[in-house]
Design a protein around this motif. Structure first.
Motif, PDB file in Angstrom:
ATOM      1  N   GLY A   1      51.766  86.356 -60.302  1.00  0.00           N
ATOM      2  CA  GLY A   1      52.323  85.029 -60.151  1.00  0.00           C
ATOM      3  C   GLY A   1      51.338  84.095 -59.494  1.00  0.00           C
ATOM      4  N   LYS A   2      51.497  82.815 -59.733  1.00  0.00           N
ATOM      5  CA  LYS A   2      50.540  81.832 -59.263  1.00  0.00           C
ATOM      6  C   LYS A   2      50.446  81.804 -57.754  1.00  0.00           C
ATOM      7  CE  LYS A   2      49.292  76.978 -59.699  1.00  0.00           C
ATOM      8  NZ  LYS A   2      49.629  75.678 -60.303  1.00  0.00           N
ATOM      9  N   ASN A   3      51.557  81.994 -57.081  1.00  0.00           N
ATOM     10  CA  ASN A   3      51.586  81.875 -55.630  1.00  0.00           C
ATOM     11  C   ASN A   3      51.593  83.210 -54.907  1.00  0.00           C
ATOM     12  OD1 ASN A   3      51.644  79.039 -55.691  1.00  0.00           O
ATOM     13  ND2 ASN A   3      53.837  79.087 -56.161  1.00  0.00           N
ATOM     14  N   LYS A   4      51.465  84.300 -55.649  1.00  0.00           N
ATOM     15  CA  LYS A   4      51.490  85.609 -55.012  1.00  0.00           C
ATOM     16  C   LYS A   4      50.083  86.003 -54.564  1.00  0.00           C
ATOM     17  CE  LYS A   4      55.620  87.420 -57.252  1.00  0.00           C
ATOM     18  NZ  LYS A   4      56.186  88.497 -58.080  1.00  0.00           N
ATOM     19  N   ILE A   5      50.033  86.699 -53.425  1.00  0.00           N
ATOM     20  CA  ILE A   5      48.741  87.084 -52.849  1.00  0.00           C
ATOM     21  C   ILE A   5      48.202  88.334 -53.530  1.00  0.00           C
ATOM     22  CG2 ILE A   5      47.632  87.952 -50.768  1.00  0.00           C
ATOM     23  CD1 ILE A   5      49.416  86.171 -49.136  1.00  0.00           C
ATOM     24  N   ASN A   6      46.935  88.313 -53.838  1.00  0.00           N
ATOM     25  CA  ASN A   6      46.237  89.486 -54.342  1.00  0.00           C
ATOM     26  C   ASN A   6      45.888  90.352 -53.127  1.00  0.00           C
ATOM     27  OD1 ASN A   6      44.248  91.335 -55.219  1.00  0.00           O
ATOM     28  ND2 ASN A   6      43.671  89.981 -56.904  1.00  0.00           N
ATOM     29  N   VAL A   7      46.685  91.390 -52.904  1.00  0.00           N
ATOM     30  CA  VAL A   7      46.539  92.208 -51.699  1.00  0.00           C
ATOM     31  C   VAL A   7      45.169  92.869 -51.633  1.00  0.00           C
ATOM     32  CG1 VAL A   7      47.467  94.176 -50.422  1.00  0.00           C
ATOM     33  CG2 VAL A   7      49.027  92.599 -51.600  1.00  0.00           C
ATOM     34  N   ARG A   8      44.672  93.280 -52.771  1.00  0.00           N
ATOM     35  CA  ARG A   8      43.379  93.960 -52.784  1.00  0.00           C
ATOM     36  C   ARG A   8      42.261  93.039 -52.283  1.00  0.00           C
ATOM     37  NH1 ARG A   8      41.193  98.086 -57.363  1.00  0.00           N
ATOM     38  NH2 ARG A   8      39.278  98.671 -56.298  1.00  0.00           N
ATOM     39  N   ARG A   9      42.292  91.795 -52.709  1.00  0.00           N
ATOM     40  CA  ARG A   9      41.261  90.860 -52.259  1.00  0.00           C
ATOM     41  C   ARG A   9      41.464  90.498 -50.788  1.00  0.00           C
ATOM     42  NH1 ARG A   9      38.411  89.186 -56.670  1.00  0.00           N
ATOM     43  NH2 ARG A   9      37.527  87.314 -55.719  1.00  0.00           N
ATOM     44  N   LEU A  10      42.705  90.505 -50.327  1.00  0.00           N
ATOM     45  CA  LEU A  10      42.983  90.247 -48.922  1.00  0.00           C
ATOM     46  C   LEU A  10      42.401  91.362 -48.050  1.00  0.00           C
ATOM     47  CD1 LEU A  10      44.345  88.684 -46.643  1.00  0.00           C
ATOM     48  CD2 LEU A  10      46.456  89.957 -47.131  1.00  0.00           C
TER      49      LEU A  10
END
Length: 349
Positions: free
Chosen positions: A3-12
């Motif tokens: 989703g557009k507003n969901k965080i990419n946990v892996r990149r975080l």
């Protein structure tokens, strides 16, 4: 995740690891300031600052792309440049014998890789997009987020390059006064100078290593010979050296031998006039102005140094041992009972 507003946990996670890495290396580098400004430690600081600068830039890259799919072209460019540059640094550090710097380079690559969607499954969960949408010229600067504009990344790359260069200059010992009247890099490694004086000439030093030998020869009735320590100096560049007996040649370093002579009789002894062999096959005689030896009366203790050139020296650890040959005898020339040809080898470890 897509989703557009969901965080990419892996990149975080990748950004977090890179941030921790950068902070850790910067704190470590600052702590090394209390040890020395030149030599091996300074060289290690250069690697630390360089890796920290890259980690900061990459952490920014990940943080700003947490909520969006990264552009494939941009990501590939970053990957190629990063792995090429850091891998070269890792190889260079290994060649210099700096295993810690090599390890940190590998660790930095791992921290970066954690945030990348490696493998088929990774790309499926967090796919790239081929390019940005094409806004009109009037909307171009306002419609795109700053991290999707070429000038933003130009600033980041320029900042990394500038920061790396600035940190190298900041840690260069030539910008700081040093006391060359004392010998550099004592056993505690808490003082240093960027030159060595040999026969009234100064040679700029790239690295120096101290070997605590503690070897004592008590086989002579005239007294005992103790080798306290040996320092191997690697020069910043090859220097022309005018030797007394072997002509002119290029040197890449020097060996300085610290010894103590404790006389039991009235003796003559001349380690500054001896011959010395290195494990690399070189043989040299002493060409410096050191003349502390000679006549030593009974019960007198004298200490001094013997400094020798090294023609071939790839690192301060490349010399494994030194063979020492010199003479000692009684001050009474008619008494040859104390005639002694010293010949012993000490290991550098």
């Amino acid at each position: 995740m897509e989703g557009k507003n969901k965080i990419n946990v892996r990149r975080l996670v990748g950004a977090s690891l890179l941030t921790i890495f950068a902070l850790g290396t910067l704190i470590y580098a600052q702590a090394l300031f209390e040890i020395t400004w030149v030599g091996i430690i300074r060289q290690y600081q250069h690697f630390l600052y360089f890796y920290a600068a890259w980690a900061v830039g990459l952490a920014i890259w990940y943080f700003v792309t947490i909520k969006s799919k990264p552009i494939k072209k941009d990501e590939i460019i970053v990957k190629i440049i990063f792995f090429f540059v850091i891998a070269l640094n890792a190889i260079y550090a290994a060649l210099l014998g700096d295993s810690n710097a090599t390890f940190l380079a590998v660790l930095l690559m791992i921290c970066y890789a954690v945030g990348c969607p490696w493998g088929k499954l990774g790309y499926k969960k967090h796919p790239y997009i081929e390019s940005t949408s094409e806004p009109t010229d009037s909307q171009h600067s306002s419609s795109l987020p700053w991290y999707k504009t070429w000038w933003a990344w130009l600033v980041i790359v320029a900042t990394i390059i500038f920061a790396s260069g600035a940190f190298i200059i900041m840690t260069d010992g030539s910008f700081r006064n040093s006391d060359n009247s004392t010998d550099p890099f004592e056993e505690s490694h808490k003082s240093a100078a960027n030159t060595i004086n040999v026969d009234y000439k100064k040679y700029k030093i790239k690295a120096v290593k101290t070997y605590n030998i503690n070897y004592t020869d008590k086989s002579w009735d005239g007294g005992s010979i103790k080798i306290n320590k040996i320092k191997i100096y690697q020069t910043a560049k090859p220097y022309k050296f005018d030797s007394a007996n072997d002509g002119n040649f290029k040197v890449n370093g020097f060996a300085r031998i610290y010894m103590t002579i404790k006389a039991q009789e009235d003796i003559n002894i001349y380690p500054t006039q001896g011959t010395y062999n290195y494990s690399n096959g070189e043989q040299h005689e002493v060409d410096s102005s050191e003349d502390w030896d000679g006549k030593i009366n009974a019960d007198v203790i004298k200490s001094g140094t013997v400094t020798l050139p090294i023609e071939h020296l790839s690192s301060t650890s490349s010399i494994k041992n030194i063979r020492m040959k010199f003479e000692g005898y009684d001050q009474d020339e008619d008494d040859d009972s104390l005639d002694k040809d010293f010949d012993f080898t000490v290991d550098l470890k």
